[in-house]
Scaffold this active site. Structure first.
Site, short mmCIF file in Angstrom:
data_model
loop_
_atom_site.label_atom_id
_atom_site.label_comp_id
_atom_site.label_asym_id
_atom_site.label_seq_id
_atom_site.Cartn_x
_atom_site.Cartn_y
_atom_site.Cartn_z
N ARG A 52 34.38 -19.67 12.26
CA ARG A 52 33.75 -21.10 12.57
C ARG A 52 32.51 -21.53 12.44
NH1 ARG A 52 35.73 -21.67 18.98
NH2 ARG A 52 33.52 -20.40 19.53
N ARG A 100 11.11 -37.43 12.86
CA ARG A 100 12.11 -37.21 13.65
C ARG A 100 12.85 -39.35 13.09
NH1 ARG A 100 14.09 -41.32 16.54
NH2 ARG A 100 15.93 -40.32 18.39
N HIS A 102 17.02 -40.69 12.34
CA HIS A 102 18.50 -40.56 12.72
C HIS A 102 18.43 -39.23 11.34
CE1 HIS A 102 17.93 -42.89 15.61
NE2 HIS A 102 18.95 -42.18 16.20
N GLU A 180 40.04 -29.87 27.00
CA GLU A 180 40.23 -28.70 27.12
C GLU A 180 39.09 -28.44 28.66
OE1 GLU A 180 38.65 -27.14 23.42
OE2 GLU A 180 37.19 -28.65 23.78
N LEU A 205 38.42 -27.54 20.95
CA LEU A 205 37.96 -26.99 20.01
C LEU A 205 38.48 -25.46 20.20
CD1 LEU A 205 34.46 -26.13 19.08
CD2 LEU A 205 34.63 -23.61 20.81
C1 LIG Z 1 35.00 -26.84 24.49
C2 LIG Z 1 35.16 -25.47 24.13
N1 LIG Z 1 36.75 -25.49 24.57
C3 LIG Z 1 37.06 -23.77 24.17
C4 LIG Z 1 35.98 -23.27 24.52
C5 LIG Z 1 36.81 -21.37 23.82
O1 LIG Z 1 36.23 -20.99 22.98
P1 LIG Z 1 36.01 -19.61 22.56
O2 LIG Z 1 37.93 -18.71 23.13
O3 LIG Z 1 35.77 -18.74 20.87
O4 LIG Z 1 35.15 -18.51 23.66
C6 LIG Z 1 34.57 -22.82 24.52
C7 LIG Z 1 33.55 -21.91 24.31
O5 LIG Z 1 32.58 -22.26 24.47
C8 LIG Z 1 33.76 -24.26 24.00
O6 LIG Z 1 33.54 -24.82 24.27
#
Ligand SMILES: Cc1ncc(COP(=O)(O)O)c(C=O)c1O
Length: 286
Positions: A52, A100, A102, A180, A205
């Protein structure tokens, strides 16, 4: 005991470890990170985490500072220096130090920082009673699939949860669906007994815990669907829970102060938690 960090190629006491003020991580949040669990001194699911990490780096066109083997050595050394048996290792890679501007610097020297800390298992009362979440609007950008260090909406969201006496905040998209948590993935078990979590797209994520739990669910032969669900559906659900590297599988028993199901952790969640803890104990070396 003093803590140690890896920074700019050296292992230093954390109090002496520093990055220059023109590090692009500091000025632009131009970087990515990973958090890997440590159990019995071993890294859990290091393979998927590093995969990842590669994906996040590629999406942002940040070169990798070192290969998997060398990175594994650094991570393990920081874990050992900090004498972490159970806890986590944190790694961050920024686009490096440059005047600095961007746009990307012409020459990029990515900056790797690694720290580690001990963690105990969650307090038993959280596991036994489950946790509360509050809902908040999802204010984040359109690439939440990248594990970027730009976490301001997540920071604000977690603080809102803290101030409401809740453990986590579930972020709600414009259609009224849960994306999430601020640092965890969200799940429900419907009244019909089907497990539901949002598919891995740009809006969330793709948690490593999420992917492991999906594998466990498949192994157990349980019904599951990957689709969006609303707050109303979560409140009508039989069970809800969240997953993350540091929270594992944790029952959500109240959403915005309303009970989910019977208001206590359900059988499905408890069974998955046990399976997940067994996965940790086995120290999966994937
Ligand atoms: C926004 C977000 N979603 C989900 C997760 C869960 O990810 P993981 O199971 O890889 O820790 C995290 C973990 O930090 C996160 O920051």
């Amino acid at each position: 005991m003093s803590r140690y960090a890896y920074v700019a190629g050296r292992y230093l006491p954390q109090a002496e470890a520093a990055v220059p003020i023109e590090d692009r991580g500091y000025q632009f949040a131009d970087g990515v990170y990973e958090v890997i669990a440590v159990e019995d001194g071993r890294l859990i699911d290091a393979g998927p985490h590093l995969k990842r990490l590669d994906r996040s780096l590629n999406e942002l066109r940040i070169p990798r500072p070192m290969g998997d083997r060398a990175l594994g050595i650094v991570l393990r050394r920081v874990v050992a220096l900090n004498r972490v048996r159970r806890g986590m290792v944190y790694l961050q890679i920024s686009r490096g130090v440059a005047p600095r501007d961007h746009a990307f610097p012409r020459e990029v020297q990515p900056q790797l920082v690694v720290t580690a800390k001990r963690l105990t298992l969650q307090p038993p009362h959280l596991v036994e009673a489950g946790v509360r979440v509050v809902t908040i609007p999802d204010l984040r950008w359109a690439r939440c699939d990248i594990k970027s260090i730009a976490l301001l909406p997540n920071v604000m969201g977690k603080q809102a949860a803290r101030e409401a006496g809740a453990y986590e905040a579930w972020q709600i998209d414009r259609d009224g669906n849960v994306t999430e948590g601020t640092s965890s993935n969200a799940w429900i078990v419907t009244a019909g007994g089907s497990l539901v979590t949002r598919p891995a797209g740009n809006e969330i994520l793709n948690g490593i815990t999420r992917t492991v739990v999906l594998e466990l669910v498949r192994e157990l032969g349980l019904a599951f669907e990957q689709r969006a669900f609303s707050t109303a559906e979560a409140l009508a659900a039989r069970e809800a829970f969240l997953t993350s590297t540091t929270s594992h599988v944790l029952a959500v028993t109240r959403i915005d102060d309303m009970p989910v199901g019977d208001g206590v952790p359900g059988a499905f969640t408890k069974a998955l938690r046990q399976r997940y803890l067994a996965h940790l104990a086995a120290g999966s070396g994937r």
